[in-house]
Design a protein around this motif. Structure first.
Motif, short mmCIF file in Angstrom:
data_model
loop_
_atom_site.label_atom_id
_atom_site.label_comp_id
_atom_site.label_asym_id
_atom_site.label_seq_id
_atom_site.Cartn_x
_atom_site.Cartn_y
_atom_site.Cartn_z
N ILE A 1 -5.56 1.43 -1.64
CA ILE A 1 -4.93 0.21 -1.13
C ILE A 1 -3.96 -0.29 -2.20
O ILE A 1 -4.24 -0.18 -3.39
N PHE B 1 -8.84 -7.90 1.24
CA PHE B 1 -9.93 -6.93 0.99
C PHE B 1 -10.85 -7.44 -0.12
O PHE B 1 -12.08 -7.39 0.01
N SER C 1 -15.74 4.28 -5.96
CA SER C 1 -14.85 4.72 -4.90
C SER C 1 -13.43 4.35 -5.31
O SER C 1 -13.19 3.24 -5.80
N THR D 1 -9.90 1.03 -7.81
CA THR D 1 -11.21 1.66 -7.97
C THR D 1 -12.29 0.59 -7.92
O THR D 1 -12.19 -0.44 -8.58
N LEU D 2 -13.31 0.85 -7.10
CA LEU D 2 -14.47 -0.02 -7.05
C LEU D 2 -15.60 0.65 -7.81
O LEU D 2 -15.84 1.84 -7.65
N ALA E 1 -13.63 -4.28 -9.68
CA ALA E 1 -12.47 -3.70 -9.00
C ALA E 1 -11.37 -3.55 -10.04
O ALA E 1 -11.04 -4.52 -10.74
N THR F 1 0.82 -1.20 0.00
CA THR F 1 0.00 0.00 0.00
C THR F 1 0.86 1.26 0.00
O THR F 1 1.80 1.39 0.77
N GLN G 1 -4.58 -6.46 0.03
CA GLN G 1 -5.56 -6.27 -1.04
C GLN G 1 -6.28 -7.58 -1.36
O GLN G 1 -7.49 -7.59 -1.62
N VAL H 1 -10.02 3.52 -3.91
CA VAL H 1 -9.49 3.11 -2.61
C VAL H 1 -7.96 3.06 -2.68
O VAL H 1 -7.41 2.34 -3.52
#
Ligand code: CA
Length: 222
Positions: free
Chosen positions: A210, A51, A206, A215-216, A167, A5, A48, A208
């Protein structure tokens, strides 16, 4: 690009890992083997993987798509979170890397859930659409050549069901997207892609921070 990250100093990053990571042994072994690979930076970070495994469980995914397999860490992290009748269509062009992936999928007992398609991913995605599989996928992970991101995104969006989640990896690209002096074609492609998504009303998004930026994009009902 980064395989841990971005923006956390090593003390804080190590704290994050030591206080949160629950990496299955088979994933840890695959990560260690891949770390010695000349393209090791292409591997996602373990936080990740964890996640994404949570996301897959959160939306109750059964049928998923992966564009860009490399040595199969993310595919395996997702596979271990799917129900026994889950299925992953995994796209890559590299036999050498995916041979490593397949060894680990076998060892983890999930190889039967993963349908690996060795071909340019745009062709595989077009074939899925031609086969009537639009609106049938719950989750998609895009992590391949950056210049084709837009093409992968448009096709994957059609393949996702409403409420399905995509994602997209490496959207912060080691910080280079924010540096106006960097203008290589990969960086430009990611900038253009990020701009496209920011404007796209078909998805809730969103970005993110990480690993290298994820991107989500949740597919809205229209
Ligand atoms: Ca990546």
């Amino acid at each position: 690009m980064s395989h841990k990250t971005l923006g956390l100093d090593s003390q804080l990053y190590n704290y994050l890992l030591s206080s949160c990571l629950r990496e299955p042994e088979i994933l840890r072994q695959l990560r260690w083997q891949t770390a010695s690979h000349r393209m090791a930076r292409m591997q996602i970070a373990p936080e990740q993987g964890q996640f994404m495994a949570l996301l897959v469980q959160l939306i109750g995914a059964k049928k998923t798509l992966e564009v860009g397999v490399f040595t199969g860490y993310s595919t395996l992290a997702v596979a271990l979170s799917l129900p026994p009748d889950g299925k992953i269509i995994a796209c890559d062009v590299n036999q050498e890397y995916t041979d490593i992936a397949q060894q680990y999928w076998q060892a983890a007992g999930v190889a039967n859930m993963i349908d690996l398609r060795i071909a340019p991913a745009l062709e595989t995605l077009d074939r899925l659409l031609a086969n009537g599989e639009a609106q049938t996928f719950d989750f998609a992970f895009i992590d391949a050549d950056k210049e084709n991101y837009q093409g992968y995104y448009e096709r994957s969006l059609q393949l996702l069901r409403t409420g399905g989640l995509m994602a997209i990896d490496n959207v912060l690209w080691g910080g280079r997207v924010a540096n106006p002096e960097v203008a290589d074609r990969h960086t430009q492609a990611i900038r253009a892609f990020n701009h496209l998504l920011h404007q796209d009303e078909r998805v809730t998004i969103s970005m993110v921070p990480i690993t290298d930026g994820l991107t989500l994009a949740l597919k809205r009902g229209l």
